[in-house]
Design an enzyme around this catalytic site. Structure first.
Site, PDB file in Angstrom:
ATOM      1  N   HIS A 138       0.857  -1.188   0.000  1.00  0.00           N
ATOM      2  CA  HIS A 138       0.000   0.000   0.000  1.00  0.00           C
ATOM      3  C   HIS A 138       0.891   1.236   0.000  1.00  0.00           C
ATOM      4  O   HIS A 138       1.987   1.226   0.580  1.00  0.00           O
ATOM      5  CB  HIS A 138      -0.873   0.054   1.251  1.00  0.00           C
ATOM      6  CG  HIS A 138      -2.138  -0.743   1.170  1.00  0.00           C
ATOM      7  ND1 HIS A 138      -2.701  -1.337   2.279  1.00  0.00           N
ATOM      8  CD2 HIS A 138      -2.963  -1.027   0.130  1.00  0.00           C
ATOM      9  CE1 HIS A 138      -3.810  -1.966   1.926  1.00  0.00           C
ATOM     10  NE2 HIS A 138      -3.989  -1.796   0.628  1.00  0.00           N
ATOM     11  N   CYS A 175      -2.381   2.842   9.122  1.00  0.00           N
ATOM     12  CA  CYS A 175      -3.332   1.781   8.773  1.00  0.00           C
ATOM     13  C   CYS A 175      -4.513   1.760   9.718  1.00  0.00           C
ATOM     14  O   CYS A 175      -5.629   1.427   9.320  1.00  0.00           O
ATOM     15  CB  CYS A 175      -2.640   0.423   8.786  1.00  0.00           C
ATOM     16  SG  CYS A 175      -1.531   0.133   7.376  1.00  0.00           S
TER      17      CYS A 175
END
Length: 287
Positions: free
Chosen positions: A186, A280
């Site tokens: 990511h 996150c």
């Protein structure tokens, strides 16, 4: 007691006299408690189903992060965790909310698909209309807001074709950046937004073209070492002054301290086992 003391990590050496004065801005975050967190499958290189997870410790570490946000004056809204969705604690992946537009995630792996429903419900409960994309997008895992621009990652999770959809839905410029190292699956594991014009990143995580774009857009960007990148040191949340980052990213903490930011180390060692850290766990609602 300083904020750094509160977070359990010593403050770095004093910033140099030439460091800028940084001004924090109050933020609005959404978080999901790790009530059901576990490593039950492996969908990124950090996950190992044979490694035990201390669920109680994960909750305590997550709660320390939430408490630090509140101590800094930020608003933290809670998204109800759902049994059977162990990765739902990684709230950043749930979508993108900017300028009153809510885009709900479309996950690449079926194990996480149910999270999109839960985050869409949360968006609706807050008065947003959740928009779905045709192609995979994994929310703020790959969509990072920097001033008027959205930096958008692709290569492992978010589909490049979703970037045009994001641009159309938000009306913002979207810059596509290709990720090439699966450890940095990511964008928020390879690039940190520090304020509206300052970023930090790990160059080897990006393609040649992406690195060229980053150098052009952010000539003064902070480049981090492998040692800090490999502890997900770039998975941070910043309010423009205070930068909450993994506690063991000590080199990066020193780098940003010299620029006038105030690093706050957070220990999320249990949640690291699922391939995530501070960012996150944090979905920012951009006004």
């Amino acid at each position: 007691m300083t904020i750094a003391d509160l977070a359990g990590t010593p403050a770095p050496e004093a910033a140099s006299a030439t460091a800028r004065v940084r001004t924090p801005r109050l933020r609005r975050y959404a978080m999901t408690a790790p009530t059901f967190f576990a490593v039950e499958y492996a969908i990124n290189p950090w996950m190992d189903t044979s490694t035990p997870v201390d669920a109680a410790l994960a909750v305590r570490q997550w709660d320390a992060l939430r408490s630090t946000y509140r101590t800094l004056g930020h608003t933290v809204e809670m998204v109800e965790p759902v049994a059977g969705l162990p990765d739902m604690v990684y709230a950043a992946n749930g979508g993108l909310v900017v300028d009153g537009v809510a885009v709900v995630a479309r996950f690449a792996y079926p194990q996480r698909a149910g999270e999109a429903v839960a985050y869409a419900d949360w968006m609706s409960s807050r008065g947003f209309t959740p928009h779905a994309t045709q192609y995979v997008n994994e929310g703020q895992g790959d969509l990072l807001v920097v001033g008027p621009t959205i930096l958008a990652g692709y290569g492992f999770r978010t589909d490049l074709r979703a970037h045009a959809e994001i641009a159309e839905l938000t009306g913002r410029r979207v810059v596509s950046l290709e990720l090439v190292d699966p450890r940095f699956y990511h964008l928020d594991t390879a690039l940190a937004v520090l304020d509206d014009s300052t970023v930090a990143y790990y160059p080897p995580a990006f393609s040649d073209d992406a690195r060229a774009q980053l150098r052009r857009l952010f000539p003064d960007a902070v480049e981090v070492s492998s040692a800090d990148a490999y502890v997900l040191g770039l998975n941070v949340v910043s309010d423009g002054k205070h930068v909450l980052l993994p506690a063991n990213a000590v080199g990066f903490a020193e780098q940003i301290g010299e620029l006038g930011f105030e690093p706050i180390g957070i220990d999320l060692s249990e949640l690291f086992k699922g391939g995530g850290s501070v960012k996150c766990c944090t979905l920012e609602v951009y006004s």
